[in-house]
Design an enzyme around this catalytic site. Structure first.
Site, PDB file in Angstrom:
ATOM      1  N   LYS A  94     -38.783  15.070 -76.777  1.00 52.61           N
ATOM      2  CA  LYS A  94     -38.733  15.723 -75.466  1.00 52.61           C
ATOM      3  C   LYS A  94     -39.588  14.977 -74.445  1.00 52.61           C
ATOM      4  O   LYS A  94     -39.275  14.972 -73.252  1.00 52.61           O
ATOM      5  CB  LYS A  94     -39.119  17.194 -75.574  1.00 52.61           C
ATOM      6  CG  LYS A  94     -38.062  18.016 -76.326  1.00 52.61           C
ATOM      7  CD  LYS A  94     -36.671  17.848 -75.711  1.00 52.61           C
ATOM      8  CE  LYS A  94     -35.603  18.600 -76.465  1.00 52.61           C
ATOM      9  NZ  LYS A  94     -34.292  18.517 -75.838  1.00 52.61           N
ATOM     10  N   TYR A 135     -39.994  16.544 -82.507  1.00 52.46           N
ATOM     11  CA  TYR A 135     -39.466  17.289 -81.368  1.00 52.46           C
ATOM     12  C   TYR A 135     -40.264  16.980 -80.096  1.00 52.46           C
ATOM     13  O   TYR A 135     -39.692  16.666 -79.054  1.00 52.46           O
ATOM     14  CB  TYR A 135     -39.497  18.789 -81.660  1.00 52.46           C
ATOM     15  CG  TYR A 135     -38.915  19.625 -80.549  1.00 52.46           C
ATOM     16  CD1 TYR A 135     -37.537  19.654 -80.333  1.00 52.46           C
ATOM     17  CD2 TYR A 135     -39.724  20.377 -79.712  1.00 52.46           C
ATOM     18  CE1 TYR A 135     -36.988  20.421 -79.311  1.00 52.46           C
ATOM     19  CE2 TYR A 135     -39.183  21.142 -78.696  1.00 52.46           C
ATOM     20  CZ  TYR A 135     -37.822  21.164 -78.498  1.00 52.46           C
ATOM     21  OH  TYR A 135     -37.285  21.911 -77.484  1.00 52.46           O
TER      22      TYR A 135
END
Length: 118
Positions: free
Chosen positions: A104, A100
């Site tokens: 991002k 994640y």
């Protein structure tokens, strides 16, 4: 002025093309795009599986790329439009969220890299 929107839950190129073709034929050319997709699988470097890694990057990165490319293809010749990318503070590096946080961080980098083009 009426505002209409469309939502795409996955990111294969054919699905993105179909969505943008449908929007273009029914609503007109794309004027704005908000890339806000994201999934988070809480796993560190030793526990995340290949499947979890690829699924996270496919949704969080590849979806953004494909949708941005499709929207920009319509926007640039018309010299109008906005693409808004939503990331999170996770790009600074969150312990235990390898895929994640990485994805991002890629959203932030892609946004900066796209400024000059779009």
């Amino acid at each position: 002025m009426a505002q209409r929107s469309a939502c795409l839950r996955t990111s294969p190129r054919a699905a993105v093309k179909h969505l943008f073709d449908t929007v273009d034929s029914t609503l007109g050319p794309t004027d704005s795009l908000v890339n806000n997709a994201g999934i988070s699988i809480d796993r560190g470097v030793r526990r995340i599986s290949d499947e979890e890694w690829h699924r996270t990057l496919d949704i969080n990165q590849t979806g953004l790329f494909l949708c941005s490319q499709a929207a920009a293809t319509s926007m640039i010749p018309r010299r109008t439009g906005r693409i808004i990318n939503i990331a999170s503070r996770a790009w600074l590096g969150w312990c235990g969220q390898l895929a994640y946080a990485s994805s991002k961080g890629a959203v932030v980098s892609a946004t900066v890299a796209s400024w000059e083009v779009v």
